[in-house]
Motif scaffolding. Structure first.
Motif, short mmCIF file in Angstrom:
data_model
loop_
_atom_site.label_atom_id
_atom_site.label_comp_id
_atom_site.label_asym_id
_atom_site.label_seq_id
_atom_site.Cartn_x
_atom_site.Cartn_y
_atom_site.Cartn_z
N VAL A 41 0.84 -1.21 0.00
CA VAL A 41 0.00 0.00 0.00
C VAL A 41 0.87 1.25 0.00
N ASP A 42 1.90 1.27 0.84
CA ASP A 42 2.79 2.43 0.88
C ASP A 42 3.49 2.64 -0.46
N TYR A 43 3.89 1.53 -1.08
CA TYR A 43 4.55 1.65 -2.39
C TYR A 43 3.61 2.27 -3.42
N TYR A 44 2.39 1.73 -3.52
CA TYR A 44 1.46 2.26 -4.51
C TYR A 44 1.08 3.70 -4.19
N HIS A 45 1.03 4.05 -2.91
CA HIS A 45 0.75 5.45 -2.54
C HIS A 45 1.87 6.34 -3.07
N SER A 46 3.12 5.90 -2.94
CA SER A 46 4.26 6.72 -3.34
C SER A 46 4.36 6.88 -4.85
N VAL A 47 3.95 5.87 -5.61
CA VAL A 47 4.06 5.97 -7.07
C VAL A 47 2.76 6.39 -7.74
N ALA A 48 1.72 6.66 -6.95
CA ALA A 48 0.42 7.01 -7.53
C ALA A 48 0.49 8.15 -8.56
N GLN A 279 13.16 5.81 -9.00
CA GLN A 279 13.30 5.76 -10.45
C GLN A 279 12.17 6.53 -11.12
N ALA A 280 10.95 6.42 -10.59
CA ALA A 280 9.81 7.12 -11.18
C ALA A 280 10.02 8.63 -11.17
N ARG A 281 10.66 9.12 -10.11
CA ARG A 281 10.86 10.58 -9.99
C ARG A 281 11.83 11.12 -11.02
N THR A 282 12.60 10.26 -11.67
CA THR A 282 13.49 10.72 -12.75
C THR A 282 12.72 10.91 -14.05
N ARG A 283 11.42 10.52 -14.07
CA ARG A 283 10.55 10.66 -15.25
C ARG A 283 11.22 10.09 -16.51
N PRO A 284 11.47 8.80 -16.50
CA PRO A 284 12.21 8.18 -17.61
C PRO A 284 11.47 8.19 -18.94
N TRP A 285 10.13 8.41 -18.92
CA TRP A 285 9.38 8.41 -20.17
C TRP A 285 9.09 9.82 -20.68
N ALA A 286 9.84 10.79 -20.23
CA ALA A 286 9.59 12.17 -20.63
C ALA A 286 9.66 12.35 -22.15
N ARG A 287 10.50 11.55 -22.79
CA ARG A 287 10.70 11.74 -24.24
C ARG A 287 9.49 11.34 -25.08
#
Length: 307
Positions: A41-48, A279-287
């Motif tokens: 739950v904490d993980y999904y909250h953080s990546v929501a 890793q999500a916070r680096t926004r790897p799909w920005a391109r």
């Protein structure tokens, strides 16, 4: 903590109850941490904030493991009647009837599904209201064994071909052995057209590297070659959603940038529940954000390459 223990988590305007938060869903193993339902739950909250854009408006198939990764698996399409009425549903056609899929449009829904031990969220490639016309095309790079160098090589080749076709593309781990290459589309092509195009791309690539790549659907025909799987590009088929969790030791499905593919330490289970949010916070799909394309010009370029 008792079997009746409940933890309440705030998600926007709603409060979501997490039952038996200390229940172990991922037992500790060789080199892997133990993760409980509370951890999930904490993980999904953080990546929501990062996962919801990939889920909103899409029918889902839920892979549930109520007794953890070592227990039975339930693939849930129909939304149970007891789910709260604030959770969105989408009724879509199937042979002989309809299916009422769950749709995850907000953080509260995401956390509720985590409480239901829905570890893996499998999303449609099309959206509610336009289910016959996908806005995603997916290539699944499936190695014959646990051979990530072969996966990396295939991804580079496929990415290069898609660049030639002027189609933006992005990578994500599958949490298992391979990678998915995802192409955003404008949602104006039917599944048959998208699947035919994906098959032709895979055929061109396999023909250029017949000793390393194959499009053979039967395992006995593949040998040691990597399988370029395009079968997900069909009505009612699904693909694992970015940042979702696989029923494997701490292994989320994580987007990565093309530059990260050069990391010699990279493998399909590189990120875990512990660090996938970073890793999500680096926004790897920005391109690829905002770069959906039509297949028309790409089809003409592909036909020219095929001669």
């Amino acid at each position: 903590m008792s079997r009746d223990a409940v933890r309440t988590v705030r998600a926007g305007r709603r409060s979501v109850e997490v039952h038996r938060p200390d229940k172990v869903l991922f037992p500790a193993g060789s080199g892997t941490e133990e993760y409980t339902k509370a951890d999930l739950v904490d993980y999904y909250h953080s990546v929501a904030p990062f996962v919801l854009p990939h889920l909103r408006g899409r029918p889902l198939m839920l892979e549930r493991r109520p007794d953890g990764v070592d227990g039975p698996r339930f693939m849930q399409k129909n939304t149970p009647e007891h789910y709260p009425d604030w959770i969105a549903r989408a009724e879509v056609a199937k042979e002989g009837g309809t299916v009422r899929h769950t749709v995850c449009d907000d953080t509260a829904t995401l956390l509720y599904l985590a409480d239901q031990a829905a570890l893996t969220l499998h999303r449609w490639l099309s959206r509610v209201g336009a289910v016959q016309t996908p806005d995603l095309m997916v290539f699944d790079l499936d190695p014959a064994g646990d051979d990530f160098p072969a996966v990396r090589e295939a991804a580079v080749l496929l990415g290069g071909l898609l660049d030639e076709l002027k189609l933006p593309s992005a990578l994500m781990t599958t949490g298992s052995r391979g990678l998915h290459v995802v192409v955003p589309l404008n949602g104006r092509h039917g599944f048959d057209e998208v699947r035919e195009f994906a098959r032709d791309v895979a055929d061109v690539l396999a023909a250029g590297h017949p000793d390393r790549l194959t499009t053979a659907a039967r395992k006995k025909d593949r040998g040691d070659r990597l399988y370029l799987d395009i079968q997900r590009n069909a009505y009612a088929q699904t693909a694992v959603a970015p940042y979702t969790v696989r029923a494997l030791p701490g292994a989320p499905v994580t987007p990565l940038s093309w530059d990260q593919l050069d990391d010699p330490a990279l493998h399909a289970r590189r990120w875990t529940i512990a660090d996938a949010a970073d890793q999500a916070r680096t926004r790897p799909w920005a391109r690829i954000t905002g770069r959906a394309r039509s297949l028309g010009p790409a089809r003409r370029r592909l036909d020219a390459l095929r001669g």
